[in-house]
Design a protein around this motif. Structure first.
Motif, PDB file in Angstrom:
ATOM      1  N   LEU A 250      56.600  73.596  38.623  1.00  0.00           N
ATOM      2  CA  LEU A 250      57.758  74.469  38.823  1.00  0.00           C
ATOM      3  C   LEU A 250      58.837  74.250  37.764  1.00  0.00           C
ATOM      4  O   LEU A 250      59.701  75.116  37.584  1.00  0.00           O
ATOM      5  CB  LEU A 250      58.338  74.246  40.226  1.00  0.00           C
ATOM      6  CG  LEU A 250      57.398  74.617  41.388  1.00  0.00           C
ATOM      7  CD1 LEU A 250      58.082  74.359  42.730  1.00  0.00           C
ATOM      8  CD2 LEU A 250      56.948  76.072  41.301  1.00  0.00           C
TER       9      LEU A 250
ATOM     10  N   GLU B  66      53.768  66.183  45.559  1.00  0.00           N
ATOM     11  CA  GLU B  66      55.108  66.701  45.260  1.00  0.00           C
ATOM     12  C   GLU B  66      55.444  66.529  43.775  1.00  0.00           C
ATOM     13  O   GLU B  66      56.006  67.443  43.152  1.00  0.00           O
ATOM     14  CB  GLU B  66      56.148  66.015  46.143  1.00  0.00           C
ATOM     15  CG  GLU B  66      56.056  66.435  47.603  1.00  0.00           C
ATOM     16  CD  GLU B  66      57.041  65.698  48.494  1.00  0.00           C
ATOM     17  OE1 GLU B  66      57.891  66.364  49.100  1.00  0.00           O
ATOM     18  OE2 GLU B  66      56.947  64.455  48.578  1.00  0.00           O
TER      19      GLU B  66
ATOM     20  N   SER C  88      56.072  73.298  52.294  1.00  0.00           N
ATOM     21  CA  SER C  88      57.535  73.133  52.313  1.00  0.00           C
ATOM     22  C   SER C  88      58.202  73.762  51.098  1.00  0.00           C
ATOM     23  O   SER C  88      59.412  73.992  51.092  1.00  0.00           O
ATOM     24  CB  SER C  88      57.901  71.646  52.403  1.00  0.00           C
ATOM     25  OG  SER C  88      57.598  70.972  51.180  1.00  0.00           O
ATOM     26  N   TYR C  89      57.414  74.071  50.072  1.00  0.00           N
ATOM     27  CA  TYR C  89      57.950  74.777  48.897  1.00  0.00           C
ATOM     28  C   TYR C  89      57.991  76.274  49.208  1.00  0.00           C
ATOM     29  O   TYR C  89      56.963  76.912  49.413  1.00  0.00           O
ATOM     30  CB  TYR C  89      57.060  74.543  47.670  1.00  0.00           C
ATOM     31  CG  TYR C  89      57.139  73.155  47.095  1.00  0.00           C
ATOM     32  CD1 TYR C  89      58.029  72.860  46.066  1.00  0.00           C
ATOM     33  CD2 TYR C  89      56.319  72.136  47.568  1.00  0.00           C
ATOM     34  CE1 TYR C  89      58.100  71.582  45.525  1.00  0.00           C
ATOM     35  CE2 TYR C  89      56.374  70.865  47.035  1.00  0.00           C
ATOM     36  CZ  TYR C  89      57.270  70.583  46.020  1.00  0.00           C
ATOM     37  OH  TYR C  89      57.333  69.320  45.492  1.00  0.00           O
ATOM     38  N   LYS C  90      59.157  76.823  49.269  1.00  0.00           N
ATOM     39  CA  LYS C  90      59.300  78.252  49.586  1.00  0.00           C
ATOM     40  C   LYS C  90      59.298  79.061  48.289  1.00  0.00           C
ATOM     41  O   LYS C  90      60.300  79.600  47.847  1.00  0.00           O
ATOM     42  CB  LYS C  90      60.587  78.502  50.380  1.00  0.00           C
ATOM     43  CG  LYS C  90      60.714  77.649  51.639  1.00  0.00           C
ATOM     44  CD  LYS C  90      59.515  77.829  52.569  1.00  0.00           C
ATOM     45  CE  LYS C  90      59.637  76.949  53.818  1.00  0.00           C
ATOM     46  NZ  LYS C  90      58.444  77.020  54.690  1.00  0.00           N
ATOM     47  N   ASP C  91      58.127  79.100  47.661  1.00  0.00           N
ATOM     48  CA  ASP C  91      57.979  79.808  46.395  1.00  0.00           C
ATOM     49  C   ASP C  91      56.791  80.754  46.531  1.00  0.00           C
ATOM     50  O   ASP C  91      55.662  80.320  46.787  1.00  0.00           O
ATOM     51  CB  ASP C  91      57.740  78.801  45.263  1.00  0.00           C
ATOM     52  CG  ASP C  91      57.865  79.414  43.874  1.00  0.00           C
ATOM     53  OD1 ASP C  91      57.285  80.495  43.654  1.00  0.00           O
ATOM     54  OD2 ASP C  91      58.529  78.808  43.007  1.00  0.00           O
TER      55      ASP C  91
ATOM     56  N   ILE D 252      52.989  70.932  50.666  1.00  0.00           N
ATOM     57  CA  ILE D 252      52.932  72.104  49.774  1.00  0.00           C
ATOM     58  C   ILE D 252      53.621  73.303  50.430  1.00  0.00           C
ATOM     59  O   ILE D 252      54.354  74.059  49.776  1.00  0.00           O
ATOM     60  CB  ILE D 252      51.466  72.453  49.424  1.00  0.00           C
ATOM     61  CG1 ILE D 252      50.818  71.295  48.649  1.00  0.00           C
ATOM     62  CG2 ILE D 252      51.404  73.734  48.582  1.00  0.00           C
ATOM     63  CD1 ILE D 252      49.342  71.461  48.412  1.00  0.00           C
TER      64      ILE D 252
ATOM     65  N   ILE E  47      53.200  80.302  44.999  1.00  0.00           N
ATOM     66  CA  ILE E  47      52.240  79.314  45.496  1.00  0.00           C
ATOM     67  C   ILE E  47      51.348  79.960  46.554  1.00  0.00           C
ATOM     68  O   ILE E  47      51.815  80.382  47.609  1.00  0.00           O
ATOM     69  CB  ILE E  47      52.949  78.079  46.080  1.00  0.00           C
ATOM     70  CG1 ILE E  47      53.826  77.411  45.011  1.00  0.00           C
ATOM     71  CG2 ILE E  47      51.921  77.087  46.627  1.00  0.00           C
ATOM     72  CD1 ILE E  47      54.644  76.238  45.524  1.00  0.00           C
TER      73      ILE E  47
ATOM     74  N   ILE F  93      53.433  69.323  41.962  1.00  0.00           N
ATOM     75  CA  ILE F  93      54.019  70.660  42.123  1.00  0.00           C
ATOM     76  C   ILE F  93      55.339  70.767  41.366  1.00  0.00           C
ATOM     77  O   ILE F  93      55.609  71.768  40.682  1.00  0.00           O
ATOM     78  CB  ILE F  93      54.248  70.982  43.616  1.00  0.00           C
ATOM     79  CG1 ILE F  93      52.916  71.025  44.378  1.00  0.00           C
ATOM     80  CG2 ILE F  93      55.002  72.304  43.775  1.00  0.00           C
ATOM     81  CD1 ILE F  93      52.080  72.231  44.166  1.00  0.00           C
ATOM     82  N   ASP F  94      56.183  69.739  41.473  1.00  0.00           N
ATOM     83  CA  ASP F  94      57.471  69.759  40.774  1.00  0.00           C
ATOM     84  C   ASP F  94      57.271  69.923  39.270  1.00  0.00           C
ATOM     85  O   ASP F  94      58.018  70.653  38.601  1.00  0.00           O
ATOM     86  CB  ASP F  94      58.251  68.471  41.048  1.00  0.00           C
ATOM     87  CG  ASP F  94      58.781  68.389  42.473  1.00  0.00           C
ATOM     88  OD1 ASP F  94      58.791  69.435  43.160  1.00  0.00           O
ATOM     89  OD2 ASP F  94      59.168  67.277  42.900  1.00  0.00           O
TER      90      ASP F  94
END
Length: 338
Positions: free
Chosen positions: A26, A19, A52-55, A50, A58, A22-23
């Motif tokens: 972003l 996390e 759980s990131y709605k991007d 991973i 990715i 990834i943060d």
């Protein structure tokens, strides 16, 4: 339309760190990128975190079987469609302006193909790894160690088309990769910390340190051979033995190795394959590291007091004086302890 940057992010069981990784991506000041996550069959909660990131940037690739980091790197580089490929490891953190600064270098200097930076360790240590800046400095220092950190780099994708990481170079795949493309690509390191490298007990560089050290020697030999020295006079077995120091060393071995170092300096001065002042400093470092091991460390490779005395006659006077000076300091410290 393809993103400007393809971030290649191999992961395997990094749920404790992913996390933060990834943060940090972003939050980059430059947002024109995709993140290609290649999961090597993690058995923990890495993928769920991973996902759980709605991007939409990715992209997650889940491999059918655990094939290792090199396979993941090759897959990620093959999938990348950006003008640039940025690397990232799942347990590390990039500074928010990392991509912005690397893009500035690459877009303002079309001759540069690979842009890295300094990195700072965190977790167990806080050392700053200060890689050399220019291509010639970097390539010359690769004779000593891996002088580019793979996790930190941004690469011009077209410059490495068709180049793959070598499956036979496990745990030294980055060092091998740089040693092969150094003659067709131009390197540069930003002289600033833009990447934070986590130190922990489960990382590959900790678990497989000895394998890395052994693999390093073969890569160093391949680089030294760019000078075309006589490998019949100075065979690989001899050079490897002297660099690793895990087998008995004869006085003949020692003398040949010292001659090899002198020969390399003469050849490079004529051919200018490596940046010469840096090259001489590296040869001196090799020689002094060897001498310190032979004269000041306990070894099991047949080194006796008589051996050490005879070996002095094979050395330049500057090295003899260096050894004697260190010996005097050693004796002085021992006397003061009594």
């Amino acid at each position: 339309m393809a993103s400007k940057i393809s971030v290649v992010l191999p992961v395997y069981n990094v749920e404790a760190y992913i996390e933060a990784c990834i943060d940090s991506l972003l939050l980059q000041s430059v947002q024109d990128f995709e993140i290609i996550v290649i999961d090597d069959c993690s058995t923990d909660n890495t993928i769920n975190l991973i996902e759980s990131y709605k991007d939409s940037r990715i992209i997650i690739i889940e491999k059918d079987s655990n094939k290792g980091l090199i396979d993941s790197l090759n897959l990620g580089f093959e999938m990348a469609r950006g003008t640039y490929i940025a690397r990232m490891d799942g347990d590390d953190i990039s500074m928010p302006n990392r991509f912005e600064k690397q893009l500035q270098v690459l877009e303002n200097n079309p001759e540069i193909d690979v842009c890295g930076c300094w990195l700072q360790e965190f977790g167990k240590t806080n050392n700053i790894i200060r890689h050399k800046e220019t291509h010639d400095e970097i390539v010359t220092n690769m004779l000593s160690s891996c002088a580019m950190s793979l996790g930190t780099v941004m690469i011009r994708r077209k410059a490495i088309t068709g180049v793959k990481f070598n499956e036979n170079k496990k745990h030294v795949e980055d060092y091998d990769f740089w040693s092969r493309i150094a003659w067709s690509c131009t390197f540069y390191n930003i002289q600033e910390v833009l990447y934070h490298y986590r130190i922990h007990d489960t990382q590959v560089s900790t678990i497989h340190k000895q394998i890395q050290l052994d693999g390093d020697v073969a890569i160093k030999l391949s680089l030294f051979k760019k000078l075309n020295y006589n490998t019949n006079v100075f065979p690989d077995e001899l050079i490897t033995k002297m660099l690793v120091l895990n087998k008995p060393v004869t006085l003949t071995d020692f003398g040949l190795f010292i001659k090899w170092l002198k020969k390399l300096a003469v050849i490079n001065k004529k051919k200018n394959v490596f940046l010469h002042h840096e090259f001489k400093a590296i040869l001196k470092r090799f020689r002094r590291t060897l001498l310190f091991s032979l004269y000041f460390k306990k070894t099991s490779i047949g080194i006796t007091k008589q051996w050490r005395i005879k070996a002095l006659f094979k050395l330049p006077i500057t090295d003899v004086l260096w050894i004697l000076n260190l010996k005097r300091r050693e004796i002085f410290k021992l006397r003061n302890r009594k």
